[in-house]
Design an enzyme around this catalytic site. Sequence first.
Site, PDB file in Angstrom:
ATOM      1  N   CYS A 123     -40.789 -25.034 -31.577  1.00 34.79           N
ATOM      2  CA  CYS A 123     -40.954 -25.670 -32.399  1.00 34.79           C
ATOM      3  C   CYS A 123     -39.650 -25.859 -33.937  1.00 34.79           C
ATOM      4  O   CYS A 123     -38.427 -25.466 -33.843  1.00 34.79           O
ATOM      5  CB  CYS A 123     -42.231 -24.928 -34.097  1.00 34.79           C
ATOM      6  SG  CYS A 123     -41.371 -23.830 -34.382  1.00 34.79           S
ATOM      7  N   LYS A 150     -54.025 -17.209 -43.364  1.00 39.66           N
ATOM      8  CA  LYS A 150     -54.198 -18.033 -42.436  1.00 39.66           C
ATOM      9  C   LYS A 150     -54.145 -17.448 -41.286  1.00 39.66           C
ATOM     10  O   LYS A 150     -54.323 -17.866 -39.849  1.00 39.66           O
ATOM     11  CB  LYS A 150     -53.308 -19.383 -42.621  1.00 39.66           C
ATOM     12  CG  LYS A 150     -53.009 -19.617 -41.469  1.00 39.66           C
ATOM     13  CD  LYS A 150     -51.779 -20.897 -41.684  1.00 39.66           C
ATOM     14  CE  LYS A 150     -49.753 -20.656 -41.677  1.00 39.66           C
ATOM     15  NZ  LYS A 150     -49.566 -20.804 -40.169  1.00 39.66           N
ATOM     16  N   ASN A 151     -53.156 -16.928 -41.625  1.00 40.53           N
ATOM     17  CA  ASN A 151     -52.656 -16.099 -40.059  1.00 40.53           C
ATOM     18  C   ASN A 151     -53.771 -14.922 -39.518  1.00 40.53           C
ATOM     19  O   ASN A 151     -53.138 -14.248 -38.595  1.00 40.53           O
ATOM     20  CB  ASN A 151     -51.198 -15.524 -40.597  1.00 40.53           C
ATOM     21  CG  ASN A 151     -49.945 -16.622 -40.710  1.00 40.53           C
ATOM     22  OD1 ASN A 151     -50.417 -18.089 -39.389  1.00 40.53           O
ATOM     23  ND2 ASN A 151     -48.929 -16.649 -40.577  1.00 40.53           N
TER      24      ASN A 151
HETATM   25  C1  EPZ Z   1     -46.537 -15.084 -35.863  1.00 37.97           C
HETATM   26  O1  EPZ Z   1     -46.265 -15.737 -34.738  1.00 37.97           O
HETATM   27  C2  EPZ Z   1     -47.426 -15.801 -36.637  1.00 37.97           C
HETATM   28  N1  EPZ Z   1     -47.993 -17.030 -36.835  1.00 37.97           N
HETATM   29  C3  EPZ Z   1     -45.880 -16.915 -37.374  1.00 37.97           C
HETATM   30  O2  EPZ Z   1     -46.164 -17.013 -38.456  1.00 37.97           O
HETATM   31  C4  EPZ Z   1     -44.924 -15.175 -38.074  1.00 37.97           C
HETATM   32  O3  EPZ Z   1     -43.218 -16.316 -38.307  1.00 37.97           O
HETATM   33  C5  EPZ Z   1     -44.446 -14.434 -36.676  1.00 37.97           C
HETATM   34  O4  EPZ Z   1     -46.110 -13.949 -36.428  1.00 37.97           O
HETATM   35  C6  EPZ Z   1     -43.678 -14.043 -36.857  1.00 37.97           C
HETATM   36  O5  EPZ Z   1     -43.824 -12.311 -38.301  1.00 37.97           O
HETATM   37  C7  EPZ Z   1     -49.539 -16.760 -36.363  1.00 37.97           C
HETATM   38  O6  EPZ Z   1     -49.691 -16.099 -36.991  1.00 37.97           O
HETATM   39  C8  EPZ Z   1     -49.984 -17.831 -36.828  1.00 37.97           C
HETATM   40  P1  EPZ Z   1     -44.104 -13.415 -32.662  1.00 37.97           P
HETATM   41  P2  EPZ Z   1     -46.016 -15.414 -33.074  1.00 37.97           P
HETATM   42  O7  EPZ Z   1     -45.116 -13.421 -31.634  1.00 37.97           O
HETATM   43  O8  EPZ Z   1     -47.119 -14.116 -33.385  1.00 37.97           O
HETATM   44  C9  EPZ Z   1     -40.558 -13.076 -29.878  1.00 37.97           C
HETATM   45  C10 EPZ Z   1     -45.867 -19.332 -40.470  1.00 37.97           C
HETATM   46  O9  EPZ Z   1     -45.795 -19.830 -40.609  1.00 37.97           O
HETATM   47  N2  EPZ Z   1     -41.421 -13.586 -28.789  1.00 37.97           N
HETATM   48  O10 EPZ Z   1     -44.921 -12.406 -33.492  1.00 37.97           O
HETATM   49  O11 EPZ Z   1     -45.821 -16.393 -32.507  1.00 37.97           O
HETATM   50  C11 EPZ Z   1     -40.251 -14.197 -30.721  1.00 37.97           C
HETATM   51  O12 EPZ Z   1     -39.602 -15.851 -30.278  1.00 37.97           O
HETATM   52  C12 EPZ Z   1     -45.779 -18.651 -39.245  1.00 37.97           C
HETATM   53  O13 EPZ Z   1     -46.650 -18.820 -40.568  1.00 37.97           O
HETATM   54  C13 EPZ Z   1     -40.828 -13.453 -27.059  1.00 37.97           C
HETATM   55  O14 EPZ Z   1     -39.996 -12.676 -27.016  1.00 37.97           O
HETATM   56  O15 EPZ Z   1     -44.410 -14.603 -33.880  1.00 37.97           O
HETATM   57  C14 EPZ Z   1     -40.093 -13.682 -31.758  1.00 37.97           C
HETATM   58  O16 EPZ Z   1     -38.306 -13.472 -31.647  1.00 37.97           O
HETATM   59  C15 EPZ Z   1     -44.775 -19.060 -38.619  1.00 37.97           C
HETATM   60  N3  EPZ Z   1     -42.237 -12.986 -26.633  1.00 37.97           N
HETATM   61  C16 EPZ Z   1     -40.746 -11.944 -31.776  1.00 37.97           C
HETATM   62  O17 EPZ Z   1     -41.147 -11.978 -30.500  1.00 37.97           O
HETATM   63  C17 EPZ Z   1     -43.101 -13.752 -26.856  1.00 37.97           C
HETATM   64  O18 EPZ Z   1     -44.253 -14.152 -25.929  1.00 37.97           O
HETATM   65  C18 EPZ Z   1     -42.067 -11.907 -32.341  1.00 37.97           C
HETATM   66  O19 EPZ Z   1     -42.608 -13.627 -32.735  1.00 37.97           O
HETATM   67  C19 EPZ Z   1     -43.407 -13.478 -28.276  1.00 37.97           C
HETATM   68  C20 EPZ Z   1     -42.971 -13.081 -28.943  1.00 37.97           C
END
Ligand code: EPZ
Length: 420
Positions: free
Chosen positions: A116, A22-23
Amino acid sequence: MDKLIIYGGQKLKGTIKASRAKNATLPIMAATLLTSKPVRIRNVPQVQDVKTMAELLKSLGAEVNFDGDDVIIESQNDLLLEAPFDIVRKMRASYYVLGPLLARYRKAKVYLPGGCAIGPRPIDLHIKGMEALGARIEIRHGYIEAEAKVLKGQEILLEGKAGPSVGATANVMMAATLAKGTTKIIGAALEPEIVDLANFLNSLGAKISGQGTSTITIEGVKELNGGEWTPIPDRIEVGTYLCAAIATYGEISIEQCEPKHLDAVLFIFNQLGCEVSVDQKVIRLKAPYRPKAISIVTAPYPGFPTDLQAQIMAVLATASGVSYVTENIFKARFLHALELNRMGADIKIEDNVAIINGVKRLSGAKVMASDLRASAALVIAGLGAEGVTEISRIYHLDRGYEALEKKLTALGAKLERIKT
Ligand code: EPZ
């Protein structure tokens, strides 16, 4: 809202096939907005998030047609440049349309996704990346509005406090594909889903290199072609079924997966006392009678994924001894611990660490799903528990697990969905 009833205590045995990720599929679907030519994505998982992305692309004016397990997307016409509240609120990954729309039309408006159930989800890195490419970004009336006269390649440091961001790396990479000149993303996410997106874009004519390392280089091109792509297998789905096998002291094989994407996870399964063997695209796992307690720390790829933290906690709930799980990506991602305790687990949360005192067996209870992976953890706990577990709000599961009941039933689980 449907419920899942699980009759616990059946050892999982047998063989299933992994679905496609999915991701990986979601950003690839969004990336089709970069071209006016048709793109066929093969074998997409039949899950709600994929349907929501299809709905979003249609609302922008793209033609989206499912053909069996494939989806064909053509974004020929002038598109609408706004991802509305109604759709973004259903799925955060809607923000993946920002980069492609900005790249192709120099303008995009996407409803600002909020936090969320897994905690705060900032988007500062997405904004930083787009601004570095030359976009002006404003947050107005709940929307991110992005506009650029021209996007110009830049060197961008994209890492945040929690490390690299998967979403920001994908979004900036997509935007840079059609920018003028060369973009270097430093501190890029290494996740296999990012590599798959880059390889997909290259198959359409993009010039991306370094994917899978922390520096990705994107040489802007004028336009992209159409094409065909099959997304990578779903490593999180595979990890989830392997956890279910461990929780039931079972023995299963999963075909059509990519074992090397699960190195850190299989290492942990070995430490739990599982016998794991890998043969090209197949993983076999034989669980021990009771897993050993261990310490796990979630980390960006190639570390142990946050998206399997809830599921492994359901396993550790019945390990022999005390386990520690440190959540470093989404520090408040622990709602499942409370529900697991309802089933007799002994889990305490201290900041971003869960201390899990393994009990002999969980007992079935009425529990509530709070997000996709927390729901999967409750299914795993229910499969291993004594008695009946009733999980409500299972629409979360439907967002990301294809044919969950069918696959579990094939492995000998007893469960049924009650439509309410
Ligand atoms: C992706 O989310 C996945 N979603 C998430 O899967 C997954 O948990 C996550 O990556 C981490 O592996 C999809 O692929 C659709 P990130 P994403 O930006 O991209 C911080 C599931 O269950 N951050 O890599 O939104 C953030 O808060 C979902 O399938 C910032 O600080 O995650 C986190 O601590 C849930 N600023 C870290 O980076 C930003 O602008 C990693 O988040 C963006 C993120």
